[in-house]
Scaffold this active site. Structure first.
Site, PDB file in Angstrom:
ATOM      1  N   ARG A 104      -3.720  -3.191  12.939  1.00  0.00           N
ATOM      2  CA  ARG A 104      -3.604  -2.278  14.082  1.00  0.00           C
ATOM      3  C   ARG A 104      -4.110  -2.931  15.352  1.00  0.00           C
ATOM      4  O   ARG A 104      -3.554  -2.712  16.429  1.00  0.00           O
ATOM      5  CB  ARG A 104      -4.490  -1.041  13.861  1.00  0.00           C
ATOM      6  CG  ARG A 104      -3.842   0.001  13.062  1.00  0.00           C
ATOM      7  CD  ARG A 104      -4.802   1.153  12.797  1.00  0.00           C
ATOM      8  NE  ARG A 104      -4.234   1.835  11.667  1.00  0.00           N
ATOM      9  CZ  ARG A 104      -4.912   2.306  10.642  1.00  0.00           C
ATOM     10  NH1 ARG A 104      -6.218   2.208  10.609  1.00  0.00           N
ATOM     11  NH2 ARG A 104      -4.279   2.887   9.669  1.00  0.00           N
ATOM     12  N   TRP A 134       8.750   0.343   1.967  1.00  0.00           N
ATOM     13  CA  TRP A 134       8.630  -0.078   3.368  1.00  0.00           C
ATOM     14  C   TRP A 134       7.650  -1.242   3.520  1.00  0.00           C
ATOM     15  O   TRP A 134       6.775  -1.231   4.373  1.00  0.00           O
ATOM     16  CB  TRP A 134       8.202   1.082   4.285  1.00  0.00           C
ATOM     17  CG  TRP A 134       9.169   2.222   4.278  1.00  0.00           C
ATOM     18  CD1 TRP A 134       8.948   3.488   3.844  1.00  0.00           C
ATOM     19  CD2 TRP A 134      10.539   2.193   4.720  1.00  0.00           C
ATOM     20  NE1 TRP A 134      10.074   4.247   3.970  1.00  0.00           N
ATOM     21  CE2 TRP A 134      11.061   3.479   4.522  1.00  0.00           C
ATOM     22  CE3 TRP A 134      11.363   1.203   5.256  1.00  0.00           C
ATOM     23  CZ2 TRP A 134      12.386   3.816   4.838  1.00  0.00           C
ATOM     24  CZ3 TRP A 134      12.669   1.528   5.569  1.00  0.00           C
ATOM     25  CH2 TRP A 134      13.174   2.814   5.362  1.00  0.00           C
ATOM     26  N   SER A 141       0.868   8.467   4.979  1.00  0.00           N
ATOM     27  CA  SER A 141      -0.378   8.662   5.727  1.00  0.00           C
ATOM     28  C   SER A 141      -1.562   8.942   4.813  1.00  0.00           C
ATOM     29  O   SER A 141      -2.705   8.801   5.223  1.00  0.00           O
ATOM     30  CB  SER A 141      -0.226   9.819   6.721  1.00  0.00           C
ATOM     31  OG  SER A 141       0.705   9.482   7.726  1.00  0.00           O
ATOM     32  N   ARG A 174      21.619  -5.794  40.733  1.00  0.00           N
ATOM     33  CA  ARG A 174      22.648  -4.765  40.588  1.00  0.00           C
ATOM     34  C   ARG A 174      22.877  -4.066  41.925  1.00  0.00           C
ATOM     35  O   ARG A 174      21.976  -3.384  42.443  1.00  0.00           O
ATOM     36  CB  ARG A 174      22.199  -3.762  39.519  1.00  0.00           C
ATOM     37  CG  ARG A 174      23.071  -2.539  39.367  1.00  0.00           C
ATOM     38  CD  ARG A 174      24.299  -2.830  38.551  1.00  0.00           C
ATOM     39  NE  ARG A 174      25.033  -1.613  38.245  1.00  0.00           N
ATOM     40  CZ  ARG A 174      26.261  -1.619  37.729  1.00  0.00           C
ATOM     41  NH1 ARG A 174      26.872  -2.769  37.458  1.00  0.00           N
ATOM     42  NH2 ARG A 174      26.877  -0.478  37.475  1.00  0.00           N
ATOM     43  N   GLU A 223       1.309   1.451  10.352  1.00  0.00           N
ATOM     44  CA  GLU A 223      -0.129   1.230  10.583  1.00  0.00           C
ATOM     45  C   GLU A 223      -0.799   2.468  11.164  1.00  0.00           C
ATOM     46  O   GLU A 223      -1.653   2.387  12.054  1.00  0.00           O
ATOM     47  CB  GLU A 223      -0.381   0.032  11.522  1.00  0.00           C
ATOM     48  CG  GLU A 223       0.414  -1.205  11.203  1.00  0.00           C
ATOM     49  CD  GLU A 223       0.004  -1.877   9.909  1.00  0.00           C
ATOM     50  OE1 GLU A 223      -0.945  -1.410   9.260  1.00  0.00           O
ATOM     51  OE2 GLU A 223       0.650  -2.861   9.538  1.00  0.00           O
ATOM     52  N   GLY A 224      -0.407   3.639  10.675  1.00  0.00           N
ATOM     53  CA  GLY A 224      -0.983   4.894  11.163  1.00  0.00           C
ATOM     54  C   GLY A 224      -0.066   5.541  12.174  1.00  0.00           C
ATOM     55  O   GLY A 224       0.245   4.954  13.211  1.00  0.00           O
ATOM     56  N   LEU A 248       0.840  -1.205   0.000  1.00  0.00           N
ATOM     57  CA  LEU A 248       0.000   0.000   0.000  1.00  0.00           C
ATOM     58  C   LEU A 248       0.875   1.256   0.000  1.00  0.00           C
ATOM     59  O   LEU A 248       0.766   2.103  -0.875  1.00  0.00           O
ATOM     60  CB  LEU A 248      -0.939   0.010   1.211  1.00  0.00           C
ATOM     61  CG  LEU A 248      -1.828   1.255   1.328  1.00  0.00           C
ATOM     62  CD1 LEU A 248      -2.773   1.380   0.129  1.00  0.00           C
ATOM     63  CD2 LEU A 248      -2.618   1.253   2.628  1.00  0.00           C
ATOM     64  N   GLN A 264      14.571   4.763  45.967  1.00  0.00           N
ATOM     65  CA  GLN A 264      13.244   5.310  45.663  1.00  0.00           C
ATOM     66  C   GLN A 264      13.065   5.605  44.179  1.00  0.00           C
ATOM     67  O   GLN A 264      12.004   5.330  43.604  1.00  0.00           O
ATOM     68  CB  GLN A 264      13.014   6.595  46.474  1.00  0.00           C
ATOM     69  CG  GLN A 264      12.820   6.328  47.965  1.00  0.00           C
ATOM     70  CD  GLN A 264      12.530   7.603  48.734  1.00  0.00           C
ATOM     71  OE1 GLN A 264      12.421   8.685  48.158  1.00  0.00           O
ATOM     72  NE2 GLN A 264      12.415   7.490  50.047  1.00  0.00           N
TER      73      GLN A 264
END
Length: 398
Positions: A257, A176, A152, A282, A377-378, A145, A293
């Protein structure tokens, strides 16, 4: 009024503090386990190397394994497809992307784009010819597509198909395209004199080639290519008969999507787990960094966003299974879950420090991969404006 003894409450799992697992059916959990088992055996030991080398050595062996598990076109009915629910498909996408977004891309393009296009818009002959082989992973599909100058705005595509007697002649370029370099069949969308139509272009058709796109730093374990169409002659039987408009490709994108809404959470979960385990091991200033924290704040925020994204995905899955899911609601899920998953990966990277950029850990791989998932996909912008239009009744991009 019943008073439950708090001592009898089930213990909390730090990997699932909100007990999201209780929302899944036994069948959904069984599918998750089966997918995880296959990936742990066949993919996890090699995926960092495949990403680094930019290729999957035995791609057909892998697609056949995925096919035998039933995850290719798993939410489609008939023609050798598994006929699973949308939620079951989503749970599978999450597991696949927890291993690698490139692998989930392969599954999405195969099942939700190429197979769905044939299943939804194809002739009976086209379905019989392609779907059983694609479901089994014997044949690989791609979906053409996007063009170099039409991303877009797919309505501005320039790929064109003209009639020549009973045949069609196609000219154009697509860009792509996942799976393109090794696809056996390409679903190509083109302008015609009577609307946008879909064509099935088999690999090896004269004038058709799919050169691989190199030098990408994301989705490296997924092959991406161009589709080049120079006077490609196709018989009348190659056209998808049931649609003549952008509705064709857009319906397929909506399926893909939906899988991403779930999939992106997999990359996030994998990164959270890596960060949680690293923080516990670690030692700095005489204690594990998980005792500080700021590290706890990062882990808490990552976990919260994951929980919210999961609840959203599950809600959309249940709506899809009830036949109530609108495309705009898929946009909400795609926008939120990919954006938050990418932020989770970036935060996980900071917990791992310098080790966060090493492929010894999955985090930088997931982070780089999600940069592509954020766009394809958008884009963020398009899904933002889809939601904006729902909220205001005004279209900001037309």
């Amino acid at each position: 009024m019943s008073h439950h003894d708090p001592m009898k409450l089930p213990p909390l799992d730090p990997a699932d503090p909100a007990s999201l697992d209780d929302l899944l059916t036994e069948e959904e959990k069984a599918i998750r386990s089966a997918v995880r088992q296959l990936l742990d055996a066949s993919v996890e030991p090699h995926i960092a190397e495949w990403f680094e080398n930019g290729s999957i050595p035995d791609i057909r062996g892998l697609t056949r394994e995925l096919g035998s598990l039933g995850v290719l076109g798993m939410h489609l009915e008939g023609y050798g497809c598994a006929g699973m629910s949308a939620t079951e498909y989503g749970v599978a996408c999450l597991e696949i992307e927890a291993t690698d977004s490139g692998l989930r891309s392969l599954v999405s393009v195969q099942g939700s784009l190429a197979m769905f296009a044939i299943w939804r818009w194809g002739s009976e002959e086209q379905k019989q010819e392609w779907l059983p082989r694609m479901a089994a992973g014997e044949a690989i599909g791609c979906f053409g597509l996007t063009e170099p100058d039409a991303g877009s705005d797919p309505a501005s595509m320039t790929t064109y198909a003209r009639r020549d007697g009973d045949d069609w002649i196609l000219n154009g370029r697509k860009m792509w395209i996942s799976n393109a370099p090794y696809a056996d069949i390409a679903v190509v969308w083109a302008r015609t004199d009577d609307g946008i139509r879909g064509f099935l272009v088999p690999a090896g058709t004269p004038g058709f080639s799919a050169p691989e796109i190199k030098h990408k730093m994301s989705l490296r374990a997924s092959a991406t290519g161009e589709l080049v169409l120079d006077d490609v002659r196709l018989p009348a039987s190659a056209v998808l008969p049931e649609v003549r408009s952008l509705k064709g490709p857009l319906s397929c994108l909506n399926e893909a999507r939906y899988g991403i809404v779930w999939g992106a959470l997999g990359a996030a979960r994998s990164s959270i787990e890596a960060a949680r385990s690293y923080a516990a091991d670690r030692l700095q200033f005489g204690k594990p960094i998980s005792a500080f924290q700021l590290t706890q704040q990062k882990l808490a925020d990552m976990s919260l966003e994951y929980i919210k994204g999961y609840l959203l995905a599950l809600h959309l899955g249940r709506r899809k299974d009830a036949g109530l899911l609108r495309p705009e609601q898929v946009s909400i899920g795609k926008l939120n879950n990919v954006r938050e998953s990418l932020e989770i990966c970036r935060t996980a990277r900071t917990i791992l420090g310098a080790n966060g950029i090493s492929l010894e850990y999955p985090v930088i791989r997931h982070q780089n991969n999600l940069e592509s998932v954020l766009t394809y996909e958008g884009t963020v912008e398009m899904h933002t404006l889809v939601l904006g239009q729902v909220l205001t009744g005004e279209s900001a991009f037309r």
